[in-house]
Each structure stands twice: as structure tokens, then as C-alpha cells.
Design an enzyme around this catalytic site. Structure first.
Site, PDB file in Angstrom:
ATOM      1  N   LYS A   1      65.380  32.115 -33.767  1.00  0.00           N
ATOM      2  CA  LYS A   1      66.837  32.071 -33.989  1.00  0.00           C
ATOM      3  C   LYS A   1      67.151  30.720 -34.617  1.00  0.00           C
ATOM      4  O   LYS A   1      67.815  29.868 -34.034  1.00  0.00           O
ATOM      5  CB  LYS A   1      67.562  32.244 -32.647  1.00  0.00           C
ATOM      6  CG  LYS A   1      68.619  33.326 -32.670  1.00  0.00           C
ATOM      7  CD  LYS A   1      69.315  33.515 -31.345  1.00  0.00           C
ATOM      8  CE  LYS A   1      70.465  32.588 -31.117  1.00  0.00           C
ATOM      9  NZ  LYS A   1      71.340  33.016 -30.006  1.00  0.00           N
TER      10      LYS A   1
ATOM     11  N   GLY B   1      68.932  40.367 -28.364  1.00  0.00           N
ATOM     12  CA  GLY B   1      69.964  39.468 -28.855  1.00  0.00           C
ATOM     13  C   GLY B   1      69.490  38.547 -29.966  1.00  0.00           C
ATOM     14  O   GLY B   1      70.290  38.106 -30.793  1.00  0.00           O
TER      15      GLY B   1
ATOM     16  N   GLY C   1      69.510  40.491 -33.121  1.00  0.00           N
ATOM     17  CA  GLY C   1      70.936  40.827 -33.261  1.00  0.00           C
ATOM     18  C   GLY C   1      71.724  39.675 -33.848  1.00  0.00           C
ATOM     19  O   GLY C   1      72.513  39.853 -34.779  1.00  0.00           O
TER      20      GLY C   1
ATOM     21  N   LEU D   1      81.643  39.343 -31.081  1.00  0.00           N
ATOM     22  CA  LEU D   1      81.669  39.150 -32.536  1.00  0.00           C
ATOM     23  C   LEU D   1      80.907  37.893 -32.929  1.00  0.00           C
ATOM     24  O   LEU D   1      80.726  37.605 -34.096  1.00  0.00           O
ATOM     25  CB  LEU D   1      83.117  39.051 -33.026  1.00  0.00           C
ATOM     26  CG  LEU D   1      84.047  40.187 -32.590  1.00  0.00           C
ATOM     27  CD1 LEU D   1      85.454  39.967 -33.133  1.00  0.00           C
ATOM     28  CD2 LEU D   1      83.502  41.525 -33.087  1.00  0.00           C
ATOM     29  N   LYS D   2      80.470  37.138 -31.894  1.00  0.00           N
ATOM     30  CA  LYS D   2      79.825  35.850 -32.174  1.00  0.00           C
ATOM     31  C   LYS D   2      78.407  36.055 -32.708  1.00  0.00           C
ATOM     32  O   LYS D   2      77.636  36.826 -32.133  1.00  0.00           O
ATOM     33  CB  LYS D   2      79.745  35.011 -30.887  1.00  0.00           C
ATOM     34  CG  LYS D   2      81.099  34.549 -30.384  1.00  0.00           C
ATOM     35  CD  LYS D   2      80.987  33.464 -29.326  1.00  0.00           C
ATOM     36  CE  LYS D   2      80.385  33.947 -28.043  1.00  0.00           C
ATOM     37  NZ  LYS D   2      80.444  32.928 -26.972  1.00  0.00           N
TER      38      LYS D   2
ATOM     39  N   GLU E   1      81.466  32.328 -20.658  1.00  0.00           N
ATOM     40  CA  GLU E   1      80.465  31.256 -20.712  1.00  0.00           C
ATOM     41  C   GLU E   1      80.054  30.780 -19.323  1.00  0.00           C
ATOM     42  O   GLU E   1      79.345  29.778 -19.190  1.00  0.00           O
ATOM     43  CB  GLU E   1      81.029  30.058 -21.497  1.00  0.00           C
ATOM     44  CG  GLU E   1      81.101  30.292 -22.996  1.00  0.00           C
ATOM     45  CD  GLU E   1      79.737  30.179 -23.654  1.00  0.00           C
ATOM     46  OE1 GLU E   1      79.052  29.175 -23.443  1.00  0.00           O
ATOM     47  OE2 GLU E   1      79.367  31.116 -24.376  1.00  0.00           O
TER      48      GLU E   1
HETATM   49  N1  LIG Z   1      77.651  36.715 -27.877  1.00  0.00           N
HETATM   50  C1  LIG Z   1      76.422  36.882 -28.270  1.00  0.00           C
HETATM   51  O1  LIG Z   1      76.194  37.074 -29.422  1.00  0.00           O
HETATM   52  C2  LIG Z   1      75.311  36.833 -27.253  1.00  0.00           C
HETATM   53  C3  LIG Z   1      75.499  37.273 -25.938  1.00  0.00           C
HETATM   54  C4  LIG Z   1      74.381  37.279 -25.067  1.00  0.00           C
HETATM   55  C5  LIG Z   1      73.148  36.821 -25.523  1.00  0.00           C
HETATM   56  N2  LIG Z   1      73.051  36.383 -26.818  1.00  0.00           N
HETATM   57  C6  LIG Z   1      71.768  35.878 -27.322  1.00  0.00           C
HETATM   58  O2  LIG Z   1      70.792  36.888 -27.172  1.00  0.00           O
HETATM   59  C7  LIG Z   1      69.515  36.285 -26.946  1.00  0.00           C
HETATM   60  C8  LIG Z   1      68.915  36.896 -25.706  1.00  0.00           C
HETATM   61  O3  LIG Z   1      68.824  38.292 -25.909  1.00  0.00           O
HETATM   62  P1  LIG Z   1      67.559  39.123 -25.398  1.00  0.00           P
HETATM   63  O4  LIG Z   1      67.321  38.799 -23.983  1.00  0.00           O
HETATM   64  O5  LIG Z   1      67.768  40.526 -25.815  1.00  0.00           O
HETATM   65  O6  LIG Z   1      66.383  38.402 -26.219  1.00  0.00           O
HETATM   66  P2  LIG Z   1      65.267  38.892 -27.270  1.00  0.00           P
HETATM   67  O7  LIG Z   1      65.878  39.481 -28.459  1.00  0.00           O
HETATM   68  O8  LIG Z   1      64.411  37.698 -27.465  1.00  0.00           O
HETATM   69  O9  LIG Z   1      64.448  40.010 -26.475  1.00  0.00           O
HETATM   70  C9  LIG Z   1      63.729  39.674 -25.319  1.00  0.00           C
HETATM   71  C10 LIG Z   1      62.285  40.180 -25.394  1.00  0.00           C
HETATM   72  O10 LIG Z   1      62.274  41.597 -25.256  1.00  0.00           O
HETATM   73  C11 LIG Z   1      61.429  42.172 -26.266  1.00  0.00           C
HETATM   74  N3  LIG Z   1      61.950  43.510 -26.523  1.00  0.00           N
HETATM   75  C12 LIG Z   1      63.119  43.840 -27.103  1.00  0.00           C
HETATM   76  N4  LIG Z   1      63.307  45.172 -27.025  1.00  0.00           N
HETATM   77  C13 LIG Z   1      62.217  45.695 -26.424  1.00  0.00           C
HETATM   78  C14 LIG Z   1      61.843  46.995 -26.038  1.00  0.00           C
HETATM   79  N5  LIG Z   1      62.656  48.044 -26.192  1.00  0.00           N
HETATM   80  N6  LIG Z   1      60.646  47.172 -25.432  1.00  0.00           N
HETATM   81  C15 LIG Z   1      59.829  46.103 -25.174  1.00  0.00           C
HETATM   82  N7  LIG Z   1      60.147  44.845 -25.493  1.00  0.00           N
HETATM   83  C16 LIG Z   1      61.340  44.641 -26.107  1.00  0.00           C
HETATM   84  C17 LIG Z   1      61.534  41.215 -27.424  1.00  0.00           C
HETATM   85  O11 LIG Z   1      60.426  41.378 -28.303  1.00  0.00           O
HETATM   86  C18 LIG Z   1      61.563  39.872 -26.706  1.00  0.00           C
HETATM   87  O12 LIG Z   1      60.249  39.468 -26.403  1.00  0.00           O
HETATM   88  C19 LIG Z   1      69.757  34.788 -26.802  1.00  0.00           C
HETATM   89  O13 LIG Z   1      69.450  34.149 -28.001  1.00  0.00           O
HETATM   90  C20 LIG Z   1      71.244  34.702 -26.526  1.00  0.00           C
HETATM   91  O14 LIG Z   1      71.797  33.494 -26.956  1.00  0.00           O
HETATM   92  C21 LIG Z   1      74.072  36.403 -27.688  1.00  0.00           C
END
Ligand SMILES: NC(=O)c1ccc[n+]([C@@H]2O[C@H](COP(=O)([O-])OP(=O)(O)OC[C@H]3O[C@@H](n4cnc5c(N)ncnc54)[C@H](O)[C@@H]3O)[C@@H](O)[C@H]2O)c1
Length: 387
Positions: free
Chosen positions: A83, A112, A115, A148-149, A251
């Protein structure tokens, strides 16, 4: 996830200020999602994913989509490290080199991280092209796609470089969650816990019931998480779609949580702490700070600690990171500037009661002395030594 019977294709209308988009949910429906995307008549699909998700679920989607329009797959190894501006820049250049136009569509497939990267890509290409999310983690499905962030990290901390960009639609295939490790499934529940503690404490009983079951990977758990995630977020985001005012309550736990997540993933890569686990620790720290300044009692702190433990997150500092590096990232938190703070303070969301933030209603942030943050984070380190 053993047996998920979300066999119906359902649609929820998501409303954030002037922005509205449909959120479709189905089971084993990647073909149907692809079919639906074709109606957008894109001249190219830019599929943003990570290599794990690409391997598990990407092929089917690419195969379906590419029958009708070229697909450029933009895939990076999993984890927070991607990211970054460097990866975003690489994606932008590859998209343009492949021939992306204003009529192209960014499709994110993953958690995320893809995303947010895809959201930034869609916002920047030609000053904004269409974006569709296909979340495959609970955090993404219940949380990040309901925002939307969009952002990438800087060398100083999380989400320093970002913008707002709305998806035209979200599609969740519950079957894709079947491949998630239990820990990642629980990660989404940690964000649910945040919603309960900071916004809708009336949902705490149901959360405890779900956590009491042997596995959180049930159809009921998924349905509850989605409905509860939408309910809690809608409460604040209808009026504050950009999460700059009352929406800052989302937050809660994120100042210290983000710092721990950032430092731990910097140390251990994608094997580091999950987003939800880090936020759980951040909430325990926030509750202990509230107690230290006399606004929360022992019971409320015990509730935070018990919830974290039930989520599989003992309130301890994860291994391999130091107090100093966490504090340095806390000091660079991206809420700086919302509230005037000195260099010895951090702007944080604290609670004065469950569901009731301590700061002003229209911007629930308070200036917290960094020494208090240090004490509370040091408490996590102490707890890890004791256990
Ligand atoms: N407002 C926002 O935009 C917002 C809100 C919450 C979190 N976030 C961001 O999102 C990120 C965290 O999201 P996350 O926990 O999804 O992280 P991620 O995208 O890193 O996914 C976590 C892990 O799960 C694995 N994975 C994903 N889908 C899978 C599946 N179906 N099967 C097996 N493995 C899978 C990925 O390869 C990764 O290793 C952070 O960067 C956080 O800042 C943003």
C-alpha cells in the site's frame, strides 16, 4: 467456513451523503458478478488484487471478463507493504501502457489493501474512472468498502496519501471467504467490536454470542456482520460521508492500532498482525487511557480486554516491535491537524461511556498527552512479559 448457505442474490442500497451505490451479496457467484460487470460496457478492466487472492479466486473472474474486454491484472504480493506510492505508481504506469482510457473500469478483488490501492488508481486515472469492489476479506466486506476513503501509506505512517472516491458498486461472493484463515475471518469481527463499543453498544450481546460459537465462520456470523457493519456505518456516514466530523468516531482504536499494524507489518510483512487485531489492541489502549484520565471505570476497561481476548487478541504487545517506534508512528498519525495538538500530544478518539465519545459530537477527538499513550502502550508490553 464450513457451510455457508447465502444462496440468494441480495442487494442493499448504500447511502453516504449524496453518494449511493448498490452492494450485492451472493454465494459462489463470481460468474454472475462478471456478467453484471459486462453491462458497464468498459473498454478494459484493470483488476487490482494480490498474488494470494489472484491464485485462489482471480482466474475465474479474469476468464469470464476477458471474453468481452481485455483485462489487465495488477497484482502484488499480499500485505501492507504494497500500500505504497511506489506500487501505486507502478499500477498507474502499467494501466496506461496497457491502454486504459476513461471508459476503463478498475475492479478490486481482495482485502482492504488491494481495495485501497485500486481506489487510488481509479481516482487518479484521468481524474477519476469507475471503480467496483469485490471484497474477499471480512475487513473489506464489512468495513473498507463501506467507506469512500482511499489511501496509501507513507514512510512515516498509515494512510498519509489519499483521497475520496466512491465505488459504482460492491459485489461480495461469500464463497470467496471460505479460503480465509480463521484469523483473517476474525479480523473483520474486530472492526465490528469497534462499531459496538463506539457506536452501537446494543449490538454487544449478539457479538458475544457469535464469538461464543466454536467458529465465527458461519452463515449467521456473515449476515450479522454485514447488517451490523452497514447499520453502524450508515448511522454516521449518511451525514458525514467523508468521515471528517462525527464520522471520526470510526477511528476509535485506530491511532495506536494503526501504529502497531504499521510497525509490525514493516517488521514481519504479511505475516504481521492483522488490521483487526491491531485495532483491538488500539481500543484496549484507548480504554486504559480513558480510565487514567478518570472517564471510564474498571468494568468498561475489563469489557474491552475481555472482548479483545474473545476475538483471539490477548491484550499484549506483538513481538519484534519497540515502544519507541510505535510512539513515533502515533505522533505522525493522519488525524493530525483536525485538532490543534502540541508535539507532546496526539489527537485520539476516546470514550466517556460505551457508545459515547469524549470529544465534541461534531468532531469527537481529544488531545492526549503522549506520556499517557506511552504508559498505556508500555502496559501492553508489561502484559506480554507477564503471560
Ligand atoms: N476506510 C477504509 O478504506 C479502510 C477501512 C478499514 C481498513 N482499511 C485498510 O484495509 C487494510 C486491511 O484490510 P485487510 O485486513 O482486508 O488486509 P489485506 O488486503 O492485506 O488482506 C489480509 C490477508 O488476507 C489475504 N486474503 C484476502 N482474501 C483472501 C481469501 N479470500 N482467502 C485467503 N486469503 C485471503 C490477503 O492475501 C492478505 O494476506 C489496511 O490497509 C487498512 O488500512 C481501509
Amino acid at each position: 467456513m464450513s457451510q455457508v448457505a447465502v444462496t440468494q442474490w441480495s442487494m442493499r442500497d448504500i447511502e453516504m451523503g449524496d453518494v449511493r451505490f448498490p452492494y450485492y451479496v451472493g454465494y459462489d457467484c463470481l460468474d454472475r458478478i462478471a456478467h453484471s460487470l459486462l453491462a458497464a460496457d468498459a473498454d478494459r478492466f484493470l483488476l487490482v488484487t494480490d498474488t494470494t487472492v489472484e491464485r485462489l479466486h482471480g482466474d475465474r473472474l479474469v476468464e469470464e471478463l476477458s471474453r468481452h474486454a481485455p483485462v489487465t491484472v495488477l497484482s502484488k504480493p499480499p500485505g501492507e507493504a504494497t500500500k505504497s506510492l511506489a506500487c501505486l505508481s507502478e499500477h498507474l504506469e502499467r494501466a496506461l501502457a496497457a491502454g486504459a482510457s476513461r471508459a476503463s473500469m478498475v475492479v478490486t478483488l481482495g482485502g482492504g489493501v488491494p481495495g485501497n490501492l485500486g481506489g487510488m488508481l481509479a481516482a487518479l486515472l484521468y481524474r477519476g474512472i469507475r471503480l467496483v469492489h469485490i471484497p474477499t476479506t471480512t475487513v473489506a466486506a464489512m468495513d473498507s468498502v463501506l467507506s469512500l476513503k482511499q489511501a496509501v501509506n507513507s514512510p512515516f505512517g498509515k494512510n498519509h496519501i489519499g483521497c475520496y472516491h466512491a465505488p459504482t458498486a460492491v459485489y461480495a461472493d461469500v464463497a470467496t471467504l471460505l479460503t480465509l484463515p480463521e484469523r483473517e475471518l476474525r479480523s473483520g469481527l474486530c472492526e465490528m467490536a469497534k462499531n459496538c463499543l463506539a457506536i452501537r453498544p446494543q449490538a454487544l450481546t449478539e457479538l458475544h454470542e457469535i464469538l461464543g460459537e466454536s467458529s465465527v465462520a458461519s452463515e449467521e456470523a456473515f449476515e450479522w456482520m454485514l447488517e451490523e457493519g452497514i447499520a453502524a456505518k450508515s448511522l454516521v456516514m449518511r451525514r458525514d460521508p467523508h468521515e471528517r466530523h462525527a464520522g471520526l468516531v470510526l477511528e476509535y482504536g485506530h491511532t495506536v492500532g494503526h501504529a502497531i499494524e504499521y510497525c509490525h507489518q514493516r517488521r514481519w510483512g504479511s505475516h504481521g498482525i492483522s488490521h483487526g487485531e491491531a485495532i483491538s489492541l488500539g481500543m484496549v489502549v484507548a480504554a486504559r487511557i480513558s480510565r487514567a484520565i478518570g472517564v471510564l471505570d474498571d468494568d468498561a476497561v475489563a469489557l474491552h480486554e475481555g472482548l479483545a481476548a474473545a476475538l483471539g487478541v490477548p491484550p499484549e504487545m506483538p513481538d519484534g516491535i519497540s515502544l519507541d517506534e510505535v510512539l513515533a508512528v502515533v505522533a505522525a498519525d493522519n488525524k493530525r491537524g483536525y485538532l490543534k495538538v502540541t508535539q507532546h500530544e496526539a489527537a485520539m478518539v476516546l470514550l466517556r461511556a460505551l457508545g459515547v465519545p469524549l470529544g465534541p459530537v461534531d468532531r469527537p477527538l481529544v488531545a492526549v498527552d503522549l506520556e499517557l499513550v506511552e504508559d498505556a502502550v508500555a502496559g501492553l508490553i508489561l502484559d506480554s512479559r507477564v503471560s
